[in-house]
Scaffold this active site. Structure first.
Site, PDB file in Angstrom:
ATOM      1  NE  ARG A   1      -3.374  -7.920 -11.126  1.00 46.85           N
ATOM      2  CZ  ARG A   1      -3.308  -6.711 -10.597  1.00 46.85           C
ATOM      3  NH1 ARG A   1      -3.811  -5.672 -11.251  1.00 46.85           N
ATOM      4  NH2 ARG A   1      -2.757  -6.520  -9.421  1.00 46.85           N
TER       5      ARG A   1
ATOM      6  CE  LYS B   1       6.907   2.533   5.349  1.00 49.44           C
ATOM      7  NZ  LYS B   1       6.156   3.748   4.951  1.00 49.44           N
TER       8      LYS B   1
ATOM      9  N   GLY C   1       1.665  -8.653  -4.401  1.00 42.61           N
ATOM     10  CA  GLY C   1       2.458  -8.503  -5.609  1.00 42.61           C
ATOM     11  C   GLY C   1       3.926  -8.800  -5.435  1.00 42.61           C
TER      12      GLY C   1
ATOM     13  N   GLY D   1      -4.182  -5.873  -2.166  1.00 44.27           N
ATOM     14  CA  GLY D   1      -4.921  -5.307  -1.038  1.00 44.27           C
ATOM     15  C   GLY D   1      -6.033  -6.207  -0.557  1.00 44.27           C
TER      16      GLY D   1
END
Length: 399
Positions: free
Chosen positions: A34, A200, A353, A376
């Site tokens: 990053r 999920k 990630g 996100g």
């Protein structure tokens, strides 16, 4: 939206919001991806005669000053990469910070201490966030947003600072994220394929529904595929499934056909008794999963089937591993899909990630067209949501 490349930064002092929420081992940065991604923006400002004031957060100090979340290790690491001194202010607002900002000269850098040492940064009160943002930009000429990883967060440094600053723009990293992600979804080269994995269905419902009718093919893997297989009446043994979402999965399967999106599920699985097993009990299993066993990866037949679908694709967007890749015994499916995406020759975009980790574990990072820096943010973008960070830049430009 304004872009840094179109602004003359000579003699200007810029507040750059970056995403330096990086992993540390004591005082050592263990993954500086990053930080490196922000270097083009920082170097441009410094080389063009501007001064850079860097702000970011680290961890979740929740409005308290906690030494373990101090940015000294990050500032030291950045100094080594930039080749210039990066002094760290004792705070991110206040008289001492304003004095340091005022003393900055062209080509110099100042890093502000952790934004989240102040509760106002993440406050739910917009007025409180704006007051904090005004203090952040005090004495500065320009706000530069280069933190895509937090652009889905309504934080003061993300949503209010662009409006509080005299001028605001997107840095090179934000510009690149916008071009790739917005371009891929609004006018993709076809066939357009989305590959969605992870554990999920519940965390990906918004994405799956948004992509129906937009993508030509939707490949589903990972444990979320177990729920879809159960929805088709196939017993998944002891595999991770979300039984409360079986009806939702059926609806998605039925809706996809009506919207001309072809959904592809695994045709075989790698089975074992536990995530912790050192090896698979069954390397390629088709049909119902026996009791006592779990589907922990897609099998080799699925990798070949998915690779065949990808041949000749124009655009492929991938989020979510195909199995429990953290264990090498169940990483084959994810690595196989990564190689298939690269071999397809399509414009390839990766985000999240875990997916990023798969790509680098397969040593294919440089082979993909674009690897998003957002987790996100990337997911919310795929859901079709307007990210607060981008909206703030657009509102600032419209002033």
């Amino acid at each position: 939206m304004l872009y840094l490349k179109d602004i003359d930064v000579t003699g200007k002092k810029a507040l750059i919001r970056v995403d330096y929420n990086v992993p540390l081992d004591g005082t050592r940065v263990t993954d500086d991806t990053r930080i490196r991604e922000s270097l083009p923006t920082l170097r441009h400002i410094l080389e063009k005669g501007g001064a850079a004031v860097i702000c970011c957060h680290l961890g979740q100090p929740k409005g308290e000053v906690k030494p373990e979340f101090g940015l000294a290790p990050v500032a030291a690491h950045l100094a080594g990469l930039l080749g210039v001194s990066v002094p760290l202010a004792g705070d991110c607002i206040g008289a001492e910070v304003r004095a340091k900002v005022e003393a900055l000269r062209p080509g110099e850098v100042l890093m502000l201490e952790n934004l989240r040492f102040h509760k106002a940064e993440t406050s739910k009160d917009a007025a409180e966030r704006m007051a904090f943002a005004r203090e952040l930009v005090a004495g500065l000429d320009l706000y530069v947003s280069d933190a895509f990883g937090v652009s889905h967060r309504p934080n003061a440094s993300v949503t209010e600072a662009p409006l509080a600053a005299p001028k605001a723009c997107a840095g090179f990293l934000m510009e690149k994220e916008w071009q790739y992600l917005n371009g891929a979804l609004s006018s993709p080269r076809r066939p357009f394929i989305a590959v969605s994995g992870g554990s999920k269905v519940s965390s990906k419902l918004g994405i799956l529904k948004n992509l129906l009718g937009k993508v030509d093919h939707l490949i589903i893997g990972g444990a979320m595929a177990n729920t879809f297989r159960l929805a088709q009446g196939i017993d998944m043994g002891d595999s991770l499934v979300e039984r409360d979402l079986v009806e939702e999965a059926k609806t998605i399967l039925n809706t996809a056909a009506d919207m001309r999106t072809h959904i592809h599920l695994p045709v075989d699985f790698v089975l074992a008794k536990s995530f912790k097993d050192g090896a698979a009990e069954v390397g390629s299993h088709t049909g119902p999963v026996p009791a006592g066993l779990m589907a922990l990866d897609i099998g080799p037949k699925s990798v070949l089937a998915f690779a065949d679908i990808m041949k000749g694709a124009g655009t492929i967007v991938w989020n979510g591993p195909m199995g429990a890749f953290e264990n090498p015994a169940f990483a084959g499916g994810s690595i196989g899909v990564a190689k298939a995406i690269v071999d397809s020759g399509a414009l390839s975009i990766v985000g999240g990630g875990d997916t990023d980790a798969v790509v680098h574990a397969a040593h294919l990072g440089e082979k993909f067209s674009f690897i998003s820096t957002g987790g996100g943010s990337f997911l919310e973008f795929l859901e079709g949501k307007q990210l607060p960070g981008f909206k703030a830049l657009e509102d600032a430009a419209a002033r």
